[in-house]
Design a protein around this motif. Structure first.
Motif, PDB file in Angstrom:
ATOM      1  N   GLN A  41       4.514   5.499  -5.567  1.00 23.17           N
ATOM      2  CA  GLN A  41       4.519   5.540  -7.034  1.00 23.17           C
ATOM      3  C   GLN A  41       3.546   6.589  -7.565  1.00 23.17           C
ATOM      4  O   GLN A  41       3.746   7.122  -8.656  1.00 23.17           O
ATOM      5  CB  GLN A  41       4.167   4.152  -7.589  1.00 23.17           C
ATOM      6  CG  GLN A  41       5.278   3.126  -7.414  1.00 23.17           C
ATOM      7  CD  GLN A  41       4.835   1.747  -7.856  1.00 23.17           C
ATOM      8  OE1 GLN A  41       4.124   1.038  -7.166  1.00 23.17           O
ATOM      9  NE2 GLN A  41       5.252   1.368  -9.056  1.00 23.17           N
ATOM     10  N   GLN A  42       2.497   6.863  -6.795  1.00 21.36           N
ATOM     11  CA  GLN A  42       1.502   7.850  -7.221  1.00 21.36           C
ATOM     12  C   GLN A  42       1.857   9.268  -6.773  1.00 21.36           C
ATOM     13  O   GLN A  42       1.086  10.201  -6.974  1.00 21.36           O
ATOM     14  CB  GLN A  42       0.127   7.463  -6.661  1.00 21.36           C
ATOM     15  CG  GLN A  42      -0.411   6.152  -7.230  1.00 21.36           C
ATOM     16  CD  GLN A  42      -1.606   5.627  -6.472  1.00 21.36           C
ATOM     17  OE1 GLN A  42      -2.088   6.269  -5.537  1.00 21.36           O
ATOM     18  NE2 GLN A  42      -2.083   4.451  -6.858  1.00 21.36           N
ATOM     19  N   GLY A  43       3.029   9.438  -6.181  1.00 14.19           N
ATOM     20  CA  GLY A  43       3.468  10.760  -5.750  1.00 14.19           C
ATOM     21  C   GLY A  43       3.054  11.127  -4.351  1.00 14.19           C
ATOM     22  O   GLY A  43       3.259  12.268  -3.915  1.00 14.19           O
ATOM     23  N   ASN A  44       2.469  10.188  -3.597  1.00 16.10           N
ATOM     24  CA  ASN A  44       2.076  10.455  -2.220  1.00 16.10           C
ATOM     25  C   ASN A  44       3.178  10.006  -1.263  1.00 16.10           C
ATOM     26  O   ASN A  44       4.221   9.537  -1.680  1.00 16.10           O
ATOM     27  CB  ASN A  44       0.761   9.734  -1.897  1.00 16.10           C
ATOM     28  CG  ASN A  44      -0.356  10.166  -2.819  1.00 16.10           C
ATOM     29  OD1 ASN A  44      -0.468  11.345  -3.145  1.00 16.10           O
ATOM     30  ND2 ASN A  44      -1.187   9.220  -3.251  1.00 16.10           N
ATOM     31  N   GLY A  45       2.916  10.105   0.025  1.00 10.34           N
ATOM     32  CA  GLY A  45       3.880   9.656   1.014  1.00 10.34           C
ATOM     33  C   GLY A  45       5.118  10.528   1.098  1.00 10.34           C
ATOM     34  O   GLY A  45       6.202  10.045   1.413  1.00 10.34           O
ATOM     35  N   VAL A  46       4.985  11.821   0.817  1.00 10.37           N
ATOM     36  CA  VAL A  46       6.121  12.744   0.844  1.00 10.37           C
ATOM     37  C   VAL A  46       6.227  13.391   2.220  1.00 10.37           C
ATOM     38  O   VAL A  46       5.253  13.921   2.756  1.00 10.37           O
ATOM     39  CB  VAL A  46       5.976  13.825  -0.244  1.00 10.37           C
ATOM     40  CG1 VAL A  46       7.123  14.830  -0.160  1.00 10.37           C
ATOM     41  CG2 VAL A  46       5.933  13.180  -1.625  1.00 10.37           C
ATOM     42  N   TRP A  47       7.427  13.347   2.797  1.00  8.98           N
ATOM     43  CA  TRP A  47       7.686  14.021   4.058  1.00  8.98           C
ATOM     44  C   TRP A  47       8.043  15.477   3.784  1.00  8.98           C
ATOM     45  O   TRP A  47       8.927  15.761   2.977  1.00  8.98           O
ATOM     46  CB  TRP A  47       8.834  13.343   4.799  1.00  8.98           C
ATOM     47  CG  TRP A  47       9.256  14.069   6.044  1.00  8.98           C
ATOM     48  CD1 TRP A  47      10.247  14.986   6.163  1.00  8.98           C
ATOM     49  CD2 TRP A  47       8.652  13.950   7.321  1.00  8.98           C
ATOM     50  NE1 TRP A  47      10.316  15.448   7.444  1.00  8.98           N
ATOM     51  CE2 TRP A  47       9.347  14.830   8.183  1.00  8.98           C
ATOM     52  CE3 TRP A  47       7.600  13.194   7.837  1.00  8.98           C
ATOM     53  CZ2 TRP A  47       9.012  14.964   9.524  1.00  8.98           C
ATOM     54  CZ3 TRP A  47       7.279  13.326   9.168  1.00  8.98           C
ATOM     55  CH2 TRP A  47       7.974  14.199  10.002  1.00  8.98           C
ATOM     56  N   LEU A  48       7.348  16.408   4.480  1.00  4.05           N
ATOM     57  CA  LEU A  48       7.592  17.830   4.290  1.00  4.05           C
ATOM     58  C   LEU A  48       8.586  18.321   5.328  1.00  4.05           C
ATOM     59  O   LEU A  48       8.398  18.133   6.528  1.00  4.05           O
ATOM     60  CB  LEU A  48       6.278  18.611   4.398  1.00  4.05           C
ATOM     61  CG  LEU A  48       5.189  18.226   3.386  1.00  4.05           C
ATOM     62  CD1 LEU A  48       3.935  19.038   3.627  1.00  4.05           C
ATOM     63  CD2 LEU A  48       5.688  18.408   1.964  1.00  4.05           C
ATOM     64  N   ALA A  49       9.649  18.955   4.858  1.00  4.28           N
ATOM     65  CA  ALA A  49      10.730  19.378   5.756  1.00  4.28           C
ATOM     66  C   ALA A  49      10.277  20.421   6.750  1.00  4.28           C
ATOM     67  O   ALA A  49      10.842  20.547   7.833  1.00  4.28           O
ATOM     68  CB  ALA A  49      11.902  19.917   4.934  1.00  4.28           C
ATOM     69  N   GLN A  74       0.844  -1.191   0.000  1.00  5.50           N
ATOM     70  CA  GLN A  74       0.000   0.000   0.000  1.00  5.50           C
ATOM     71  C   GLN A  74       0.886   1.249   0.000  1.00  5.50           C
ATOM     72  O   GLN A  74       0.640   2.212  -0.730  1.00  5.50           O
ATOM     73  CB  GLN A  74      -0.890  -0.020   1.241  1.00  5.50           C
ATOM     74  CG  GLN A  74      -1.716   1.248   1.434  1.00  5.50           C
ATOM     75  CD  GLN A  74      -2.502   1.185   2.725  1.00  5.50           C
ATOM     76  OE1 GLN A  74      -3.256   0.251   2.962  1.00  5.50           O
ATOM     77  NE2 GLN A  74      -2.310   2.177   3.576  1.00  5.50           N
ATOM     78  N   HIS A  75       1.948   1.234   0.803  1.00  8.56           N
ATOM     79  CA  HIS A  75       2.883   2.356   0.834  1.00  8.56           C
ATOM     80  C   HIS A  75       3.601   2.519  -0.503  1.00  8.56           C
ATOM     81  O   HIS A  75       3.775   3.637  -0.997  1.00  8.56           O
ATOM     82  CB  HIS A  75       3.913   2.153   1.946  1.00  8.56           C
ATOM     83  CG  HIS A  75       3.334   2.237   3.326  1.00  8.56           C
ATOM     84  ND1 HIS A  75       2.143   2.866   3.591  1.00  8.56           N
ATOM     85  CD2 HIS A  75       3.788   1.778   4.519  1.00  8.56           C
ATOM     86  CE1 HIS A  75       1.886   2.787   4.888  1.00  8.56           C
ATOM     87  NE2 HIS A  75       2.863   2.120   5.474  1.00  8.56           N
ATOM     88  N   LEU A  76       4.027   1.401  -1.087  1.00  8.90           N
ATOM     89  CA  LEU A  76       4.738   1.475  -2.366  1.00  8.90           C
ATOM     90  C   LEU A  76       3.836   2.040  -3.456  1.00  8.90           C
ATOM     91  O   LEU A  76       4.283   2.838  -4.298  1.00  8.90           O
ATOM     92  CB  LEU A  76       5.249   0.089  -2.764  1.00  8.90           C
ATOM     93  CG  LEU A  76       6.359  -0.506  -1.894  1.00  8.90           C
ATOM     94  CD1 LEU A  76       6.769  -1.870  -2.412  1.00  8.90           C
ATOM     95  CD2 LEU A  76       7.554   0.429  -1.814  1.00  8.90           C
ATOM     96  N   ARG A  77       2.550   1.652  -3.458  1.00 10.84           N
ATOM     97  CA  ARG A  77       1.628   2.199  -4.449  1.00 10.84           C
ATOM     98  C   ARG A  77       1.478   3.705  -4.259  1.00 10.84           C
ATOM     99  O   ARG A  77       1.455   4.475  -5.232  1.00 10.84           O
ATOM    100  CB  ARG A  77       0.249   1.521  -4.332  1.00 10.84           C
ATOM    101  CG  ARG A  77       0.213   0.108  -4.866  1.00 10.84           C
ATOM    102  CD  ARG A  77      -1.225  -0.349  -5.087  1.00 10.84           C
ATOM    103  NE  ARG A  77      -2.031  -0.234  -3.879  1.00 10.84           N
ATOM    104  CZ  ARG A  77      -2.130  -1.167  -2.954  1.00 10.84           C
ATOM    105  NH1 ARG A  77      -1.445  -2.294  -3.088  1.00 10.84           N
ATOM    106  NH2 ARG A  77      -2.899  -0.998  -1.899  1.00 10.84           N
ATOM    107  N   ASN A  78       1.360   4.145  -3.017  1.00 16.76           N
ATOM    108  CA  ASN A  78       1.239   5.578  -2.747  1.00 16.76           C
ATOM    109  C   ASN A  78       2.470   6.345  -3.191  1.00 16.76           C
ATOM    110  O   ASN A  78       2.370   7.445  -3.740  1.00 16.76           O
ATOM    111  CB  ASN A  78       0.985   5.809  -1.251  1.00 16.76           C
ATOM    112  CG  ASN A  78      -0.458   5.541  -0.858  1.00 16.76           C
ATOM    113  OD1 ASN A  78      -1.362   5.697  -1.672  1.00 16.76           O
ATOM    114  ND2 ASN A  78      -0.674   5.113   0.368  1.00 16.76           N
TER     115      ASN A  78
END
Length: 383
Positions: free
Chosen positions: A110-118, A104-108
């Motif tokens: 790949q879709q540009g999600n799961g980004v940590w904001l500095a 589920q994390h890998l799919r996210n």
């Protein structure tokens, strides 16, 4: 004519940078068991463009390596893979790996999600989750449960000086030999016909398996007509005898030279119909015949009694069905540290947790067919 109704499985090339052998083995195992997307590990020298790159950020130069890899592969999704979040904005996958949410994390990602904001002022570790809104209280309870661990110390044993070790030694010879204890016969090993004749009851034999550092007496059995008759009376196969002696000798201990960090694999299924019953042997065989894995990983994945796992390892290794794929290379001090295994403690199901699990399960079922990993892990866990 080609059947166009057969769905095509997408291939996603994954490159690992600075990732240690244990994490690599866990990911490779998960990728082999997942069939909705063909995640394929590649090397930098391979003629393939990676779609996902996981850079281990826990090393001293983790952040610098991530920056370097990002410049080298501008078209790939370069993921910061670590226990702590990066100091810059980047796709982030948090350790440790959880197989129930990994894909589920890998799919996210790949879709540009799961980004940590500095510039995240809260500084809380955020996992990449699916698109539905999760209740804050439920999520906090879930995170707290994840940190509850159960730990157990593994004890090892050697076969030298044991009845098991003596039988294994005689099995490699050609001469029929009797084993004696305090001048009384215990059993006779017939290597030529791969059989064993017991001279004592099973209860006494089990007690003898607890003896260590014993100078076992042996006596050659000459070839003769009476010896041939003994062959006919011997009903126990040599393999079945070693299997049983291994269980009685192990008693929930880990057989040497295997350690919790040694990668092992089942070479072939034992013939369970001819062996003494061993709890969870079918489940463990189904897992290990397919995937090389270390004990510390196996303990985290399967909710199986550690005693049953260690007895199974001793039995299969003793009869030659279990092989070492990757030997241990750590120092003696590191070996001692690795003798403590941990896994998430089982939690009582709550109404909110059960509802969240059902919702996630239903959404997963709607988006894709249930994959091999989910089916196999469900069976291994007894679901």
């Amino acid at each position: 004519m080609m059947n166009n109704s057969i769905p095509k499985v997408k291939t996603a090339y994954v490159l690992l940078v600075n990732v240690d052998d244990r994490q690599t083995a866990m990911l490779r195992m998960a990728f082999k068991m997942y069939n909705s997307v063909n995640y394929q590990l590649i090397q930098p020298a391979d003629n393939a463009q990676p779609e996902l790159i996981l850079v281990d950020g826990d090393t001293a130069d983790g952040e610098a390596v991530w920056q370097k890899v990002k410049k080298k592969y501008p078209d790939a999704i370069v993921v910061f893979f670590g226990r702590n979040s990066p100091s810059f904005t980047a796709p982030y996958l948090m350790k440790p790996i959880r197989f129930d949410t990994l894909f589920q994390h890998l799919r996210n990602l790949q879709q540009g999600n799961g980004v940590w904001l500095a510039d995240n002022k809260v500084g809380a570790q955020q996992e990449a989750v699916n698109e539905k809104t999760v209740d804050n209280t439920t999520q906090q309870d879930h995170n707290a449960a994840d940190h509850l661990q159960q730990a157990v110390t593994v004890v090892r044993f050697q076969t030298k000086g044991t009845l098991l070790g003596m039988v294994q030694k005689l099995a490699k010879q050609t001469e029929d030999t009797a084993i004696l204890f305090e001048n009384k016969p215990v059993l006779i090993v017939f290597p030529s016909v791969e059989k064993v004749l017991l001279a004592v009851e099973s209860d006494a034999l089990q007690q003898l398996c607890m003896q260590t550092d014993v100078e076992w007496q042996t006596k050659a059995v000459p070839a003769s007509a009476p010896t041939a008759q003994l062959h006919d009376k011997a009903k126990l196969t040599l393999q079945a005898c070693i299997w049983q002696l291994s269980i009685w000798t192990a008693r929930g201990r880990l057989i040497d030279p295997i350690t919790p960090d040694t990668v092992i694999k089942l070479k072939a299924w034992p013939n369970m119909t001819r062996m003494a019953y061993l709890p969870e042997s079918m489940r463990l065989s189904a897992f290990l015949v397919r995937t090389p894995v270390a004990l510390n990983t196996l303990y985290k994945l399967l909710p199986v009694s550690l005693e049953d796992v260690l007895n199974y390892i001793a039995a299969t290794y003793s009869i030659g069905s279990l092989i070492i794929e990757q030997p241990l290379t750590h120092s003696a001090a590191q070996q001692e540290k690795e003798m403590v295994l941990t896994r998430k403690a089982p939690q009582p199901a709550t109404k909110s947790a059960a509802g969240a699990h059902t919702a996630e399960h239903n959404e997963s079922d709607e988006n894709k067919p249930k994959g091999l990993l989910a089916r196999l892990m469900g069976r291994l866990r007894g679901n």
